[in-house]
Design an enzyme around this catalytic site. Structure first.
Site, PDB file in Angstrom:
ATOM      1  N   HIS A 261       7.267 -27.053   1.862  1.00  0.00           N
ATOM      2  CA  HIS A 261       6.617 -28.191   1.324  1.00  0.00           C
ATOM      3  C   HIS A 261       5.713 -27.829   0.106  1.00  0.00           C
ATOM      4  CE1 HIS A 261       8.594 -31.082   3.696  1.00  0.00           C
ATOM      5  NE2 HIS A 261       8.816 -30.277   4.340  1.00  0.00           N
TER       6      HIS A 261
ATOM      7  N   GLU B 179       0.784  -1.057  -0.024  1.00  0.00           N
ATOM      8  CA  GLU B 179       0.048   0.062   0.154  1.00  0.00           C
ATOM      9  C   GLU B 179       1.019   1.344   0.062  1.00  0.00           C
ATOM     10  OE1 GLU B 179      -4.033   0.175   1.826  1.00  0.00           O
ATOM     11  OE2 GLU B 179      -2.956   1.046   3.219  1.00  0.00           O
TER      12      GLU B 179
HETATM   13  O1  F6P Z   1      -8.694   1.661   2.105  1.00  0.00           O
HETATM   14  C1  F6P Z   1      -7.571   1.754   2.718  1.00  0.00           C
HETATM   15  C2  F6P Z   1      -7.479   2.087   3.920  1.00  0.00           C
HETATM   16  O2  F6P Z   1      -7.397   3.516   4.002  1.00  0.00           O
HETATM   17  C3  F6P Z   1      -6.216   1.506   4.702  1.00  0.00           C
HETATM   18  O3  F6P Z   1      -4.984   2.577   4.372  1.00  0.00           O
HETATM   19  C4  F6P Z   1      -6.564   1.624   6.225  1.00  0.00           C
HETATM   20  O4  F6P Z   1      -5.605   1.111   7.065  1.00  0.00           O
HETATM   21  C5  F6P Z   1      -7.884   0.799   5.956  1.00  0.00           C
HETATM   22  O5  F6P Z   1      -8.238   1.506   4.970  1.00  0.00           O
HETATM   23  C6  F6P Z   1      -8.775   1.315   7.111  1.00  0.00           C
HETATM   24  O6  F6P Z   1      -9.059   2.459   7.350  1.00  0.00           O
HETATM   25  P1  F6P Z   1      -9.884   3.224   8.677  1.00  0.00           P
HETATM   26  O7  F6P Z   1      -8.915   2.769   9.935  1.00  0.00           O
HETATM   27  O8  F6P Z   1      -9.861   4.718   8.507  1.00  0.00           O
HETATM   28  O9  F6P Z   1     -11.093   2.482   8.697  1.00  0.00           O
END
Ligand code: F6P
Length: 549
Positions: free
Chosen positions: A390, A359
């Site tokens: 394995h 990411e």
């Molecule tokens: O959609 C990706 C993301 O924004 C991540 O970067 C993040 O960790 C996750 O969604 C969860 O986001 P939040 O903590 O705002 O629910």
């Protein structure tokens, strides 16, 4: 030259020098490099805190490492690193500071964002977390009916799930074994169902962890958990306060959900989701291992932060690991990177690193907005050894791709294993053997000398020359876990800096979210699908037919 005045990476003389050097090295084999330098195994090793890093089995020479360090210098890695630690807004597309390092800094330090020292508020939240965690652990935090909490369920996704879930697994021997800790992330109802089906709502506490508190998966699961709780207790909304707490940067949304903001644990927009499990996002972990162990973990992070910030380039472990990745992606065409922990407790470690790395560095636009012309982040994958041996190691040893790998192991098995500690030498022998086999392989002559029939010789030959880093620590403690995670965080940082990408945004996840919102009504209320592409509309029609809609 890009808009920030930086020469394009592939036009830098330092990059071109590496390309030339790569040509000169050709197919030089690790066998040769080791034969030429009997001390290579010791010389190409670093110690950082409790970590011992052996990088001798990489396709590099002193000259390669020098040229890579030159590239780091030319691309301004140190400058960007210092700007990050100073709280400058290096997340350029979101205009945010990047200060996960402030989450583990001692209380005496000063780290300013927009003129405000953020360290006091970091420690205020840590204290609030500790009070809460102790109450839950000691049975003083009781549910609506007065029963003590026996199970903590963290509801979150991405960075609000993977970090605490990974660290909980990694540190299981340090957790309260008389309590249960579960992690729900998937919007597939099966995830929540399986997490709560055998639980007593009166003894269950939900931690809703979401930086934005708008993430559809988390809010959907949290609402479903609230219904499960209230139905199970036969109680009204007043029961929510004793069974739900929140971790978020968004107090307004937390209140809107119905969680008392006194039961909210804050963090800040300068903490990226995938860099957040040492913030309040780690609340479930702290409830599991206790504030003291959590503090040890933070100290481990900080140790490596300080190493990264101050160690000279020649001895800087995150810099070295980052540059090795640049070398393989840029000059060997490597597409992926395997992380192979030889610890059952590290079952989620690679999954955690997938978000951290992919990411962060899965980008193809440079910081000034131009398409990049070089490889950026690799596909990160792997599972604990020896299971992988394995399954897919065949490809690592004899496949057509080069896949650099990290082999991670611990000298001391956990005490709790008792008689099973006896199996540890076998586990570690496998780790060392894999590094050896990948590096040195087995030549046709060696195979023949074993009396293998000639027609089998090509099949039983191992080319070797497949690079690995071995990371060895004495024991998997909270501090060592913090050290390892910080090592990878900064490795990812170094690569993003060299590749000239913003490692701290994640725009690539947005389109899918938007489209899912558009498609959902077509699934549920039969909305017109003519606006969808031909493949998606046919799939939606098929789905509706299968669901009898
Ligand atoms: O959609 C990706 C993301 O924004 C991540 O970067 C993040 O960790 C996750 O969604 C969860 O986001 P939040 O903590 O705002 O629910």
């Amino acid at each position: 030259m890009n808009a920030e005045g930086r020469t394009r990476l592939d036009q830098m003389p330092e990059w071109q020098a590496l390309a030339k050097h790569r040509e000169e090295l050709g197919d030089t084999h690790l066998r040769t490099l080791f034969a030429e330098d009997p001390d290579r195994g010791r010389r190409y090793a670093l110690r950082v805190g409790d970590l011992y890093l052996d990088y001798s089995k990489h396709l590099v020479t002193d000259e390669t490492l020098r040229l890579l360090r030159e590239l780091a210098r030319a691309t301004g890695v140190t400058r960007l690193r210092d700007a990050m630690f100073r709280g400058e807004k290096i997340n350029v597309t979101e205009h945010r500071a990047v200060l996960h390092t402030a989450l583990r800094t001692p209380e005496s330090a000063t780290v300013s964002v927009d003129g405000e020292n953020v360290v006091p508020k970091v420690h205020a939240v840590l204290r609030k977390m500790a009070v809460f965690a102790d109450k839950v652990r000691e049975g003083h935090w009781t549910g609506h009916t007065g029963k003590r909490i026996r199970t903590v369920v963290n509801i979150g996704i991405g960075g609000s799930d993977l970090g605490p879930a990974m660290a909980y697994e990694a540190l299981r021997p340090y957790t309260r074994r008389d309590m249960q800790f579960r992690f729900v992330s998937n919007v597939d109802g099966a995830d929540l169902h399986e997490a709560v089906r055998d639980l007593d709502p009166a003894e269950t506490l939900f931690i809703v962890a979401s930086k934005t508190f708008t993430t559809i998966e988390t809010i959907t699961n949290a609402k479903a958990a609230r219904s499960w709780l209230l139905d199970g207790l036969g109680a009204d909304e007043s029961a929510v306060a004793r069974h739900f707490v929140a971790v978020s940067t968004n107090a307004a949304k937390v209140a809107e959900f119905g969680i008392d903001t006194d039961n909210m644990f804050a963090f800040w927009d300068w903490v990226g989701g995938r860099y957040s499990y040492d913030s309040a996002i780690g609340l479930s972990l702290m409830a599991a291992i206790g504030p003291e162990r959590f503090g040890e973990m933070l100290a481990g992070f900080h140790l490596v932060d300080e190493h990264f910030r101050t160690a000279p380039a020649e001895a800087n472990a995150p810099l070295l690991l980052g540059l090795l990745g640049v070398w393989y992606g840029g000059f060997h065409g490597a597409q992926s990177h395997a992380v192979l922990p030889y610890s059952h407790y590290f079952s989620r470690f690679t999954a955690y690193l997938q978000q951290l790395d992919m990411e962060s560095n899965g980008k193809s636009t440079d910081r000034a907005g131009h398409p990049v012309a070089w490889q950026t982040g690799p596909v990160v994958w792997g599972t604990p050894g020896t299971n992988g041996q394995h399954a897919y190691y065949q490809l690592l040893h004899q496949g057509t791709r080069m896949i650099p790998a990290d082999l991670i192991g611990f000298a001391e098995p956990v005490a709790e294993l008792g008689a099973l500690r006896g199996q540890h030498d076998l586990l570690m022998a496998n780790l060392f053997a894999q590094g050896q086999a990948l590096a040195f392989g087995r030549t046709a002559e060696e195979v023949r000398a074993e009396g293998v029939p000639e027609e089998q010789v090509p099949h039983r030959t191992f080319p070797g020359n497949r690079p690995t880093t071995t990371i060895l620590a004495e024991e998997l403690t909270p501090s060592v876990l913090g050290q390892l995670v910080a090592l990878y965080e900064h490795k990812v940082f170094v690569q993003g800096a060299v590749w000239d990408i913003d490692s701290f945004d994640q725009w690539g996840v947005e389109l899918g979210k938007v489209l899912a919102k558009q498609i959902e009504p077509a699934l549920t209320d039969g909305a017109d699908v003519s606006g969808l592409d031909a493949s998606t509309s046919a799939l939606v029609e098929r789905y509706r037919a299968l669901r009898g809609r």
